[in-house]
Design an enzyme around this catalytic site. Structure first.
Site, PDB file in Angstrom:
ATOM      1  N   ARG A   1       0.818  -1.228   0.000  1.00  0.00           N
ATOM      2  CA  ARG A   1       0.000   0.000   0.000  1.00  0.00           C
ATOM      3  C   ARG A   1       0.848   1.272   0.000  1.00  0.00           C
ATOM      4  O   ARG A   1       0.512   2.268   0.633  1.00  0.00           O
ATOM      5  CB  ARG A   1      -0.967  -0.001   1.195  1.00  0.00           C
ATOM      6  CG  ARG A   1      -1.951  -1.158   1.179  1.00  0.00           C
ATOM      7  CD  ARG A   1      -2.872  -1.103  -0.025  1.00  0.00           C
ATOM      8  NE  ARG A   1      -3.731  -2.274  -0.096  1.00  0.00           N
ATOM      9  CZ  ARG A   1      -3.479  -3.371  -0.813  1.00  0.00           C
ATOM     10  NH1 ARG A   1      -2.373  -3.430  -1.556  1.00  0.00           N
ATOM     11  NH2 ARG A   1      -4.301  -4.384  -0.814  1.00  0.00           N
TER      12      ARG A   1
ATOM     13  N   SER B   1     -11.591   0.738   3.128  1.00  0.00           N
ATOM     14  CA  SER B   1     -10.866   0.186   4.279  1.00  0.00           C
ATOM     15  C   SER B   1     -10.218   1.317   5.071  1.00  0.00           C
ATOM     16  O   SER B   1      -9.473   2.123   4.513  1.00  0.00           O
ATOM     17  CB  SER B   1      -9.792  -0.793   3.810  1.00  0.00           C
ATOM     18  OG  SER B   1     -10.374  -1.919   3.203  1.00  0.00           O
TER      19      SER B   1
ATOM     20  N   GLU C   1      -5.293   3.592   6.534  1.00  0.00           N
ATOM     21  CA  GLU C   1      -5.244   3.463   5.080  1.00  0.00           C
ATOM     22  C   GLU C   1      -5.949   4.657   4.431  1.00  0.00           C
ATOM     23  O   GLU C   1      -5.547   5.126   3.381  1.00  0.00           O
ATOM     24  CB  GLU C   1      -5.891   2.160   4.607  1.00  0.00           C
ATOM     25  CG  GLU C   1      -5.742   1.930   3.113  1.00  0.00           C
ATOM     26  CD  GLU C   1      -5.997   0.489   2.708  1.00  0.00           C
ATOM     27  OE1 GLU C   1      -6.461   0.277   1.564  1.00  0.00           O
ATOM     28  OE2 GLU C   1      -5.736  -0.434   3.502  1.00  0.00           O
TER      29      GLU C   1
END
Length: 315
Positions: free
Chosen positions: A178, A227, A297
């Site tokens: 990520r 998320s 996130e």
């Protein structure tokens, strides 16, 4: 409201073709539907226009880029400086042959998946399950359903704060989970992806499976930012949140989803402060229960409203 600096910026860039909008609403540009204004919202006409502006924008004025706002939390005090939102001039989609396809940074991930399917390019169907744009996918090494951006990217193009162009191959992107290693002040403008030849009908069936999974397991019809927290190594964020007793936990107008407790839902006209306080409280409870500190996130930008001084002081 911020001081209007749009006129001064335009005076420094008289040949600008894009739009400079002072004190533009940001809540309308995010899926969570919260937050204060951008001091200036810039919508460049194309890559050349973007580079022209960046080369002439004073370096003491902060600049950041947003996509469709699917994983973005704008704080209630708004965003000082310039917020750049790429639009029509960054929406190209062009199959290149050899299972390659070139797309602009403003293209939604789902459109990449659809275009690849139509061109008979497999391995890109996972983008059907990512609610963002290509620019964000590059920046975050977005992934879902067993695929990640690092697995299919050939090259990406970006413009830096001085208006210079850069071209990165896959290795040069510095991908990790990520995250990518390209400097934060560079703005992605387009990318080339490569899959493998596939049957369009079979790829469409894969995409339908991804869509059905999301609808059955994620609150995609609610005001959410996707998320909320990254999965720690070897762990699932949602399971840690559940074990800490935070499924359904509420602060003000926001709560952790009952369906998927790594999603924050704005169901009662929450403020950005409600949402950030909820997330920070969940992080604290998970840490107290498991010893693991979750990382956000969702990207948080801007400054708190004056009434949120306590939250700002706690950061």
């Amino acid at each position: 409201m911020f001081q209007d600096i749009a006129a001064a910026l335009l005076a420094d860039a008289p040949e600008l073709r894009g739009k400079l909008l002072p004190n533009a609403s940001m809540s309308e540009l995010t899926w969570l539907r919260v937050g204060g204004p951008a001091q200036v919202l810039f919508k460049p006409a194309d890559e050349e226009d973007l580079a022209y502006f960046l080369a002439r924008c004073p370096t003491d004025i902060p600049v950041m880029t947003v996509g469709v706002g699917s994983n973005l939390l704008v704080r209630d005090g708004g965003v000082p400086g310039v917020v750049i939102r790429l639009g029509r001039g960054f929406n190209e989609i062009e199959p290149l042959g050899g299972a390659r396809i070139r797309v602009g940074a403003a293209v939604p991930d789902v459109r990449l998946a659809q275009a690849a399917a139509q061109a008979g390019i497999a391995k890109l169907a996972f983008y059907r399950g990512i609610p963002g744009t290509i620019g964000g996918a590059l920046r975050m090494n977005a992934g879902a359903h067993g695929g990640e951006t690092k697995d299919v990217l050939v090259e990406a193009r970006a413009v830096d704060r001085n208006g210079a162009l850069h071209l990165y191959d896959n290795a040069g992107m510095g991908f990790t989970y990520r995250h990518c290693g390209v400097p934060d002040d560079q703005i992605f403008t387009r990318a080339v992806f490569e899959g493998v030849p596939g049957d369009p009908g079979e790829i469409e069936r894969q995409m339908q499976g991804v869509a059905e999974y999301r609808e059955a397991n994620q609150p995609i019809k609610s005001r959410t930012g996707g998320s909320t927290f990254k999965n720690p190594p070897g762990k699932s964020a949602w399971r840690l949140i559940d074990e800490a007793g935070c499924r359904g936990f509420r602060v003000g107008g926001a709560h952790m989803s009952e369906m998927h407790c790594n999603f924050i839902i704005n169901d009662q006209n929450a403020t950005a402060t409600d949402i950030e306080t909820l997330g920070e409280t969940v992080r604290k409870r998970v840490f107290e229960k498991t010893g693991i500190m979750l990382d956000w996130e969702i990207k948080r930008i801007g400054v708190p409203a004056p009434t949120s001084a306590a939250l700002a002081a706690a950061e």
